[in-house]
Design a protein around this motif. Structure first.
Motif, PDB file in Angstrom:
ATOM      1  N   VAL A 595       0.841  -1.206   0.000  1.00 41.44           N
ATOM      2  CA  VAL A 595       0.000   0.000   0.000  1.00 41.44           C
ATOM      3  C   VAL A 595       0.872   1.251   0.000  1.00 41.44           C
ATOM      4  CG1 VAL A 595      -1.627   1.348   1.382  1.00 41.44           C
ATOM      5  CG2 VAL A 595      -1.976  -1.110   1.084  1.00 41.44           C
ATOM      6  N   ALA A 596       2.029   1.176   0.673  1.00 41.88           N
ATOM      7  CA  ALA A 596       2.941   2.322   0.739  1.00 41.88           C
ATOM      8  C   ALA A 596       3.704   2.533  -0.568  1.00 41.88           C
ATOM      9  CB  ALA A 596       3.928   2.133   1.888  1.00 41.88           C
ATOM     10  N   GLY A 597       3.526   1.619  -1.530  1.00 44.53           N
ATOM     11  CA  GLY A 597       4.136   1.814  -2.839  1.00 44.53           C
ATOM     12  C   GLY A 597       5.306   0.913  -3.157  1.00 44.53           C
ATOM     13  N   ALA A 598       5.680  -0.009  -2.271  1.00 41.15           N
ATOM     14  CA  ALA A 598       6.808  -0.895  -2.544  1.00 41.15           C
ATOM     15  C   ALA A 598       6.435  -1.910  -3.621  1.00 41.15           C
ATOM     16  CB  ALA A 598       7.228  -1.614  -1.263  1.00 41.15           C
ATOM     17  N   ASP A 599       7.426  -2.292  -4.443  1.00 43.80           N
ATOM     18  CA  ASP A 599       7.186  -3.329  -5.440  1.00 43.80           C
ATOM     19  C   ASP A 599       7.057  -4.674  -4.732  1.00 43.80           C
ATOM     20  OD1 ASP A 599       9.911  -4.980  -5.715  1.00 43.80           O
ATOM     21  OD2 ASP A 599      10.365  -2.863  -5.337  1.00 43.80           O
ATOM     22  N   PRO A 600       6.495  -5.706  -5.379  1.00 44.70           N
ATOM     23  CA  PRO A 600       6.213  -6.981  -4.709  1.00 44.70           C
ATOM     24  C   PRO A 600       7.421  -7.616  -4.022  1.00 44.70           C
ATOM     25  CG  PRO A 600       5.078  -6.892  -6.807  1.00 44.70           C
ATOM     26  CD  PRO A 600       5.944  -5.681  -6.749  1.00 44.70           C
ATOM     27  N   GLU A 601       8.576  -7.640  -4.687  1.00 38.45           N
ATOM     28  CA  GLU A 601       9.731  -8.290  -4.065  1.00 38.45           C
ATOM     29  C   GLU A 601      10.214  -7.505  -2.853  1.00 38.45           C
ATOM     30  OE1 GLU A 601      14.307  -9.533  -5.177  1.00 38.45           O
ATOM     31  OE2 GLU A 601      12.769  -9.565  -6.739  1.00 38.45           O
ATOM     32  N   THR A 602      10.276  -6.182  -2.980  1.00 42.67           N
ATOM     33  CA  THR A 602      10.692  -5.365  -1.842  1.00 42.67           C
ATOM     34  C   THR A 602       9.705  -5.494  -0.687  1.00 42.67           C
ATOM     35  OG1 THR A 602      11.768  -3.787  -3.323  1.00 42.67           O
ATOM     36  CG2 THR A 602      11.252  -3.026  -1.098  1.00 42.67           C
ATOM     37  N   ALA A 603       8.402  -5.516  -1.010  1.00 42.34           N
ATOM     38  CA  ALA A 603       7.385  -5.653   0.037  1.00 42.34           C
ATOM     39  C   ALA A 603       7.538  -6.986   0.762  1.00 42.34           C
ATOM     40  CB  ALA A 603       5.993  -5.543  -0.572  1.00 42.34           C
ATOM     41  N   ALA A 604       7.791  -8.057  -0.010  1.00 43.20           N
ATOM     42  CA  ALA A 604       7.929  -9.377   0.603  1.00 43.20           C
ATOM     43  C   ALA A 604       9.161  -9.443   1.501  1.00 43.20           C
ATOM     44  CB  ALA A 604       7.997 -10.449  -0.481  1.00 43.20           C
ATOM     45  N   LEU A 667       4.112 -14.474  -7.734  1.00 45.82           N
ATOM     46  CA  LEU A 667       2.780 -14.007  -8.104  1.00 45.82           C
ATOM     47  C   LEU A 667       2.732 -12.499  -8.313  1.00 45.82           C
ATOM     48  CD1 LEU A 667       0.625 -16.192  -5.671  1.00 45.82           C
ATOM     49  CD2 LEU A 667       0.641 -16.331  -8.164  1.00 45.82           C
ATOM     50  N   LYS A 668       3.687 -11.789  -7.725  1.00 47.13           N
ATOM     51  CA  LYS A 668       3.740 -10.326  -7.799  1.00 47.13           C
ATOM     52  C   LYS A 668       2.419  -9.741  -7.287  1.00 47.13           C
ATOM     53  CE  LYS A 668       7.280 -10.239 -11.337  1.00 47.13           C
ATOM     54  NZ  LYS A 668       7.709  -9.739 -12.652  1.00 47.13           N
ATOM     55  N   ARG A 669       1.884  -8.755  -7.978  1.00 48.92           N
ATOM     56  CA  ARG A 669       0.667  -8.122  -7.470  1.00 48.92           C
ATOM     57  C   ARG A 669      -0.560  -9.022  -7.637  1.00 48.92           C
ATOM     58  NH1 ARG A 669       1.147  -3.339  -5.407  1.00 48.92           N
ATOM     59  NH2 ARG A 669       2.867  -1.951  -5.981  1.00 48.92           N
ATOM     60  N   LEU A 677      -5.095  -3.537  -4.939  1.00 46.71           N
ATOM     61  CA  LEU A 677      -3.630  -3.646  -5.015  1.00 46.71           C
ATOM     62  C   LEU A 677      -3.178  -4.465  -6.211  1.00 46.71           C
ATOM     63  CD1 LEU A 677      -2.315  -4.161  -1.367  1.00 46.71           C
ATOM     64  CD2 LEU A 677      -1.815  -2.279  -2.924  1.00 46.71           C
ATOM     65  N   SER A 678      -4.006  -5.423  -6.635  1.00 41.36           N
ATOM     66  CA  SER A 678      -3.604  -6.267  -7.776  1.00 41.36           C
ATOM     67  C   SER A 678      -3.629  -5.492  -9.079  1.00 41.36           C
ATOM     68  CB  SER A 678      -4.537  -7.473  -7.893  1.00 41.36           C
ATOM     69  OG  SER A 678      -5.865  -7.063  -8.213  1.00 41.36           O
ATOM     70  N   PRO A 683       5.706  -0.249  -9.516  1.00 39.61           N
ATOM     71  CA  PRO A 683       6.618   0.899  -9.385  1.00 39.61           C
ATOM     72  C   PRO A 683       7.933   0.611 -10.089  1.00 39.61           C
ATOM     73  CG  PRO A 683       6.556  -0.358  -7.342  1.00 39.61           C
ATOM     74  CD  PRO A 683       5.509  -0.948  -8.238  1.00 39.61           C
ATOM     75  N   VAL A 684       8.554   1.675 -10.528  1.00 42.88           N
ATOM     76  CA  VAL A 684       9.863   1.533 -11.165  1.00 42.88           C
ATOM     77  C   VAL A 684      10.907   1.345 -10.078  1.00 42.88           C
ATOM     78  CG1 VAL A 684      11.570   2.629 -12.638  1.00 42.88           C
ATOM     79  CG2 VAL A 684       9.136   2.969 -13.081  1.00 42.88           C
ATOM     80  N   ARG A 685      11.659   0.265 -10.160  1.00 42.35           N
ATOM     81  CA  ARG A 685      12.643  -0.048  -9.127  1.00 42.35           C
ATOM     82  C   ARG A 685      14.004   0.521  -9.505  1.00 42.35           C
ATOM     83  NH1 ARG A 685      13.029  -6.148  -8.206  1.00 42.35           N
ATOM     84  NH2 ARG A 685      14.207  -5.447  -6.396  1.00 42.35           N
ATOM     85  N   THR A 686      14.616   1.159  -8.542  1.00 42.07           N
ATOM     86  CA  THR A 686      15.965   1.665  -8.748  1.00 42.07           C
ATOM     87  C   THR A 686      16.960   0.559  -8.464  1.00 42.07           C
ATOM     88  OG1 THR A 686      16.205   2.350  -6.451  1.00 42.07           O
ATOM     89  CG2 THR A 686      15.179   3.933  -7.950  1.00 42.07           C
ATOM     90  N   GLU A 687      18.227   0.827  -8.829  1.00 41.16           N
ATOM     91  CA  GLU A 687      19.268  -0.157  -8.541  1.00 41.16           C
ATOM     92  C   GLU A 687      19.377  -0.413  -7.046  1.00 41.16           C
ATOM     93  OE1 GLU A 687      20.986  -2.024 -10.601  1.00 41.16           O
ATOM     94  OE2 GLU A 687      19.798  -1.170 -12.220  1.00 41.16           O
TER      95      GLU A 687
END
Length: 693
Positions: A595-604, A667-669, A677-678, A683-687
């Motif tokens: 919900v705060a905007g993190a991409d799926p891998e970062t959120a996990a 599964l990502k979103r 949320l799905s 979001p665009v992920r930075t390095e």
């Protein structure tokens, strides 16, 4: 300024008010908690459904002249053969017992063919339905019956078995409570590394246990809920285990918030807002799962539902009211020596769970498939579970009643020493007796008491108790007598058969209800269909693997001769309800990050890093509390404690850390489908974001 001071005073007063209310509640309910042990019912018939034949037999026996009979068998044995003096001694002791107690009939001696064993069936209605009177009668008979100089004397029979079982269950409450408290204390000291902090959640859990006992007593008195030694023991473990889990989650979040808020009161409010929904949903799934047991036909299982539920709710209420009040009143200093200062940052260190999560997400497909294969392979061990547990094998330490039964089985191989009880309408008693004597597998049959329109008939099988041969005899009696003569067939062995049949029926009804109830709660919390399904599949796989490990251990390692018929259902209910707890902690935090905007891998990975330590601590505590059941002298409770403890550890360190995390990454979103949320753009992920969190 005045309004601000008023608000400050109000905030300071809230914890004191909460503490005062809890003290008042303890004073009111304390006497009822002390009566909890008195309401426990531990006869085999107390576990059975009202509709079972053996239940009807027990009830009608209570109405016969003298009421409920306590049946014993005195067993005199000498390896080289009984002497004339042995028989004279036995006769004198039985006569003394007849003088001391009012017996239903004069005991008659039965000698084995090899002359080594003499048995006297003894029955009395003096104790009635009073368990304490029954135990006193059995103990009195044991005091009067004694051997010596090579003559062994044992007192067995259904009455003696009930007394031995009652003594075991009577010792469980105190032993289990103190052992569980000891285990939880040791783990909390290690987890918090504080000489004081561990006392707060432990004291709160103790208060919750007292409240749960009082509530269970109230349920029994108000609604007639069946409370057994098994359900009482499990309730104690649930209160301390689940309550400590909730405390770990709350205190962990509170420590975080103390770095962001100057006042402990404000930090606690933020902590409750942050983790409150997860704790509420967690306790809700456990309570809902346990309430599904109300649909069980078995009295012991249906009673365990509300008894366990009040335990979980007592833990929830205590940990979300009393614990926060105590922590706020004690302030930051309770965390000494690791006090979280306002405005400080936690010590930077690489989290073990961050490292584990990062390793899992490098090859998520391999990890997910490998974990699934491992769980499936372990589940195959369930095929090696021993058969249904017999009463004689249900103790880890053999009591006298079991030893007496085994002596009789060896001495009288062609006849059971334990009667099958047939209750027949008095007008048809002679016809029923004649039919019973001609039934296949019957050695002999005799009539007993009559009254209230019923006659008691004792039928002895040619096969030993709880063997396939005796089972066939019971089936033949029920098939040949019930429909034609209106009889009921019961007794100890018939009770075990009815118990197994009810357990099989209950599994078919309760298991789908538990899955449906937990799924609905998860959907409401996570606002998704995919994530709840993923969590349910995971906990069911854990249950199968834990049972499989039990199959590899119970017989080959521990030497158990059978599996308790209720193990499958009860372990399923507890592992699904409790296992989903950790999924809720993880997925709720993962959803916050998404919900705060993190991409799926970062959120996990962020969810795993922030909750992994708490989940691991909670899992170890819960597993350890259920493992305490393995120290008790009942095989059924040992098996239940082992399977749940192993399942919780598998869930904590394999499923949550690796499988749920990797499945969420893959599964990502879509894991949040069909919620909003799905449909959110990735979001665009930075390095920097691509580096392990």
């Amino acid at each position: 300024m005045g309004a601000a001071r008023t608000g400050t005073r109000a905030r300071r007063a809230v914890p004191w008010v909460v503490l005062g209310l809890w003290l008042a509640a303890l004073v009111l309910v304390g006497p009822f908690a002390g009566k909890f042990g008195d309401i426990q019912q531990n006869r085999s018939v107390d576990y059975l459904p009202d509709s079972a034949d053996s239940t009807q037999v027990a009830r009608i026996q209570d109405e016969l002249p003298g009421g409920q009979a306590t049946d014993l068998v005195l067993v005199y044995h000498r390896d080289g053969g009984l002497t004339a003096a042995d028989r004279q001694q036995a006769g004198a002791q039985v006569a003394e017992i007849g003088t001391e107690y009012k017996l239903t009939s004069e005991p008659r001696a039965v000698v084995s063919r090899d002359g080594t064993t003499l048995m006297y069936p003894v029955s009395s209605t003096m104790p009635g339905q009073d368990d304490k009177a029954r135990d006193a009668f059995v103990d009195g008979v044991r005091d009067l019956a004694n051997g010596g100089a090579g003559l062994g004397v044992e007192v067995g029979g259904p009455g003696a078995l009930n007394t031995d079982m009652s003594k075991v269950f009577g010792s469980i409450d105190g032993t289990l409570l103190y052992a569980t408290l000891g285990v939880v204390t040791a783990l909390l000291v290690l987890i918090y590394r504080s000489p004081f902090l561990w006392l707060v959640p432990l004291a709160t859990a103790g208060v919750a246990a007292g409240m749960a006992m009082a509530a269970a007593y109230g349920l029994h008195e108000a609604f007639g809920v069946t409370v057994t030694g098994q359900s009482g023991g499990v309730m104690t473990v649930l209160v301390l285990g689940a309550g400590t889990d909730y405390a770990l989650l709350l205190i962990s979040r509170y420590r975080e918030e103390l770095r962001r808020h100057e006042r402990p009161y404000d930090a606690m409010r933020a902590a409750l807002r942050g983790c409150g929904p997860a704790i509420l949903a967690s306790s809700g799934t456990v309570a809902a799962g346990l309430l599904c047991l109300l649909a069980a036909d078995l009295n012991s299982s249906s009673g365990m539902g509300p008894v366990g539920m009040v335990g979980v709710l007592a833990a929830l209420v205590a940990m979300t009211t009393l614990l926060p009040a105590l922590l706020v009143l004690l302030g930051r200093r309770i965390f000494w020596p690791l006090i979280p200062a306002f405005g400080s940052a936690p010590k930077a260190r690489r989290s073990l769970f961050s490292a584990m999560g990062s390793s899992a997400t490098r090859r998520p497909v391999t990890v997910l498939v490998g974990g699934a294969v491992l769980l499936g392979a372990l589940a195959l061990g369930a095929l090696d579970l021993p058969g249904t547990l017999k009463q004689e094998d249900s103790f880890t330490m053999k009591p006298e009643s079991i030893s007496a039964g085994q002596t009789l089985a060896r001495a009288f191989p062609g006849q059971s020493s334990q009667p099958i009880t047939v209750i027949a309408p008095a007008a048809k008693a002679d016809a029923v007796l004649a039919r019973a004597r001609t039934t296949n597998g019957v050695a002999r049959a005799t009539t007993g008491r009559s009254g209230s329109g019923w006659t008691e008939i004792s039928v002895y099988s040619t096969a030993a108790p709880e063997t396939p041969g005796e089972t066939r005899t019971i089936g033949a009696l029920r098939a040949g007598l019930d429909d034609t003569y209106g009889t009921y067939v019961g007794g100890p062995s018939a009770q075990q058969l009815d118990l197994a049949d009810s357990q099989a029926r209950d599994r078919e009804v309760v298991v789908p209800l538990v899955l449906a109830a937990v799924f609905v709660i998860l959907v409401g919390l996570l606002r998704s269909l995919v994530a709840p399904l993923m969590l349910l599949v995971a906990v069911v796989a854990v249950w199968g693997a834990a049972l499989g490990i039990g199959g590899l251990v119970f017989g080959p390692v521990l030497g158990f001769q059978g599996t308790d018929s209720g193990l499958g259902l009860l372990s399923f209910v507890f592992l699904v309800a409790l296992g989903v707890d950790y999924g809720i902690f993880l997925m709720h935090r993962m959803r916050e990050e998404s919900v705060a905007g993190a991409d799926p891998e970062t959120a996990a990975l962020t969810a795993l890093r922030t909750t992994g330590g708490v989940i691991a601590s909670a899992g170890v505590v819960l597993a350890a509390t259920f493992a305490v059941l393995t120290t008790l002298p009942l095989v059924g409770l040992v098996e239940l404690g082992f399977v749940i403890a192993v399942g919780v550890l598998l869930d904590t360190f394999l499923v949550r850390t690796y499988l749920v995390t990797t499945a969420s990454v893959l599964l990502k979103r879509r894991v949040w489908w069909p919620g909003r949320l799905s449909r959110a753009p990735e979001p665009v992920r930075t390095e920097r974001q691509r580096e392990p969190v």
